[in-house]
Design an enzyme around this catalytic site. Sequence first.
Site, PDB file in Angstrom:
ATOM      1  N   SER A 265       0.779  -1.236  -0.176  1.00 50.13           N
ATOM      2  CA  SER A 265      -0.071  -0.172   0.082  1.00 50.13           C
ATOM      3  C   SER A 265       0.821   1.363  -0.073  1.00 50.13           C
ATOM      4  CB  SER A 265      -0.889   0.132   1.006  1.00 50.13           C
ATOM      5  OG  SER A 265      -1.530   1.106   1.408  1.00 50.13           O
TER       6      SER A 265
ATOM      7  N   TYR B 188      -3.221  -1.074   9.945  1.00 51.78           N
ATOM      8  CA  TYR B 188      -2.938  -1.443   8.297  1.00 51.78           C
ATOM      9  C   TYR B 188      -1.659  -0.989   7.709  1.00 51.78           C
ATOM     10  CZ  TYR B 188      -4.183  -1.379   3.470  1.00 51.78           C
ATOM     11  OH  TYR B 188      -4.411  -1.646   2.077  1.00 51.78           O
TER      12      TYR B 188
HETATM   13  P1  NAP Z   1     -11.517  -5.804  -1.853  1.00 48.83           P
HETATM   14  O1  NAP Z   1     -12.263  -5.240  -3.226  1.00 48.83           O
HETATM   15  O2  NAP Z   1     -12.120  -5.789  -0.620  1.00 48.83           O
HETATM   16  O3  NAP Z   1     -10.987  -7.317  -2.266  1.00 48.83           O
HETATM   17  C1  NAP Z   1     -10.439  -8.084  -1.024  1.00 48.83           C
HETATM   18  C2  NAP Z   1     -10.140  -9.520  -1.612  1.00 48.83           C
HETATM   19  O4  NAP Z   1      -9.423  -9.930  -0.581  1.00 48.83           O
HETATM   20  C3  NAP Z   1     -11.549 -10.091  -2.062  1.00 48.83           C
HETATM   21  O5  NAP Z   1     -11.103 -11.068  -3.021  1.00 48.83           O
HETATM   22  C4  NAP Z   1     -11.536 -11.250  -0.718  1.00 48.83           C
HETATM   23  O6  NAP Z   1     -12.269 -12.305  -0.951  1.00 48.83           O
HETATM   24  C5  NAP Z   1     -10.154 -11.438  -0.404  1.00 48.83           C
HETATM   25  N1  NAP Z   1      -9.761 -11.547   0.994  1.00 48.83           N
HETATM   26  C6  NAP Z   1      -9.986 -10.770   2.112  1.00 48.83           C
HETATM   27  N2  NAP Z   1      -9.895 -11.688   3.309  1.00 48.83           N
HETATM   28  C7  NAP Z   1      -9.511 -12.626   2.864  1.00 48.83           C
HETATM   29  C8  NAP Z   1      -8.908 -14.073   3.508  1.00 48.83           C
HETATM   30  N3  NAP Z   1      -9.302 -14.057   4.965  1.00 48.83           N
HETATM   31  N4  NAP Z   1      -8.799 -14.999   2.881  1.00 48.83           N
HETATM   32  C9  NAP Z   1      -8.820 -15.053   1.537  1.00 48.83           C
HETATM   33  N5  NAP Z   1      -9.299 -13.986   0.731  1.00 48.83           N
HETATM   34  C10 NAP Z   1      -9.581 -12.847   1.509  1.00 48.83           C
HETATM   35  O7  NAP Z   1      -9.999  -5.100  -1.623  1.00 48.83           O
HETATM   36  P2  NAP Z   1      -9.101  -4.622  -2.753  1.00 48.83           P
HETATM   37  O8  NAP Z   1      -9.192  -3.056  -3.011  1.00 48.83           O
HETATM   38  O9  NAP Z   1      -9.176  -5.292  -4.020  1.00 48.83           O
HETATM   39  O10 NAP Z   1      -7.827  -5.229  -2.223  1.00 48.83           O
HETATM   40  C11 NAP Z   1      -6.657  -5.970  -2.540  1.00 48.83           C
HETATM   41  C12 NAP Z   1      -5.342  -5.541  -2.132  1.00 48.83           C
HETATM   42  O11 NAP Z   1      -5.042  -4.482  -2.288  1.00 48.83           O
HETATM   43  C13 NAP Z   1      -5.338  -5.867  -0.472  1.00 48.83           C
HETATM   44  O12 NAP Z   1      -4.115  -6.304  -0.111  1.00 48.83           O
HETATM   45  C14 NAP Z   1      -5.323  -4.231  -0.068  1.00 48.83           C
HETATM   46  O13 NAP Z   1      -4.845  -3.961   1.088  1.00 48.83           O
HETATM   47  C15 NAP Z   1      -4.629  -3.716  -1.162  1.00 48.83           C
HETATM   48  N6  NAP Z   1      -4.675  -2.294  -1.134  1.00 48.83           N
HETATM   49  C16 NAP Z   1      -5.918  -1.644  -1.605  1.00 48.83           C
HETATM   50  C17 NAP Z   1      -6.124  -0.457  -1.985  1.00 48.83           C
HETATM   51  C18 NAP Z   1      -7.431   0.355  -2.456  1.00 48.83           C
HETATM   52  O14 NAP Z   1      -7.705   1.549  -2.166  1.00 48.83           O
HETATM   53  N7  NAP Z   1      -8.521  -0.541  -2.819  1.00 48.83           N
HETATM   54  C19 NAP Z   1      -4.914   0.669  -1.602  1.00 48.83           C
HETATM   55  C20 NAP Z   1      -3.731   0.108  -1.354  1.00 48.83           C
HETATM   56  C21 NAP Z   1      -3.538  -1.388  -1.194  1.00 48.83           C
HETATM   57  P3  NAP Z   1     -13.491 -12.897  -0.267  1.00 48.83           P
HETATM   58  O15 NAP Z   1     -14.648 -11.907  -0.347  1.00 48.83           O
HETATM   59  O16 NAP Z   1     -13.991 -14.016  -0.700  1.00 48.83           O
HETATM   60  O17 NAP Z   1     -13.121 -13.036   1.254  1.00 48.83           O
END
Ligand code: NAP
Length: 250
Positions: A145, A159
């Site tokens: 992140s 986080y």
């Molecule tokens: P998201 O839309 O909430 O998707 C999260 C994904 O992680 C879903 O596929 C979810 O699957 C899976 N997940 C969550 N808990 C899990 C667990 N215990 N076991 C297995 N799978 C799990 O989030 P996103 O924004 O795409 O985030 C993806 C990554 O990018 C994360 O590491 C996040 O910290 C990072 N990130 C995001 C942002 C942002 O602004 N969006 C910024 C910086 C970094 P299920 O629903 O099946 O559990």
Amino acid sequence: MNVATGTLDGRTALVTGGSRGIGAATAARLAAEGCAVALTYSASPDRAGKVVRGIEEAGGTAVALRADAADPGAVTAAVDDAAAALGSLDVLVNNAGVFPYGDISELTLEDYEATMAVHVRAVFVASRAALRHMGEGGRIISIGSSLVERVPAPGISLYAMSKAALVGFTKGLARDVGPRGITVSVVHPGSTDTEMNPATGEHADEERALTALGRYGRAEEIAATVAHLAGPGGAYITGTSITVDGGVTA
Ligand code: NAP
């Protein structure tokens, strides 16, 4: 939709947390470039199935595996099952994530354990398991992140701490596996429009204002960087972080 460009023809990948958001976009992008893909999910089997069907309808190969990232045994099994289903494992994308939010006085030990289990322990466990299958040209790519580099608001300490661990792990592991021709890197997204951080959310305008480009990123824009690292262009990129944040940390 997914026209294979072939830069990953014959390669195989596992994307954790591939049922939506950045993980789903990454699975689709890797598949579009010719990679056979396994993706994990924990709570969203229907969403994971939809991602798989989308890849298959575009002519790609994909399989969904249930694996709670908080369960080390399930993570190890998912890596081994992915390698068995795909016949090999060249690329691991550690993407599954959660967003604990709150002042330090509100955050609990349970919040700490749950966050570290998914963001840190699962990355250690999956990487260790994947390295048993990877040979020359293998890639381990974690999703960190931009909050590792700049924390512009309160409530994000846990986080940020958990994602910062990936930087040290990436550097150390790159040294461990470099002699085997395997690279390790971490991609730091900024505000990216997903269910975790919707561009219509409560703090979205403040987040947009922090960027140089004046907008949220799209999951596909993070996926493009992951695909670059996974492909031939990533061959000499290791032990380092790549920030894809629209200029938040500029
Ligand atoms: P998201 O839309 O909430 O998707 C999260 C994904 O992680 C879903 O596929 C979810 O699957 C899976 N997940 C969550 N808990 C899990 C667990 N215990 N076991 C297995 N799978 C799990 O989030 P996103 O924004 O795409 O985030 C993806 C990554 O990018 C994360 O590491 C996040 O910290 C990072 N990130 C995001 C942002 C942002 O602004 N969006 C910024 C910086 C970094 P299920 O629903 O099946 O559990």
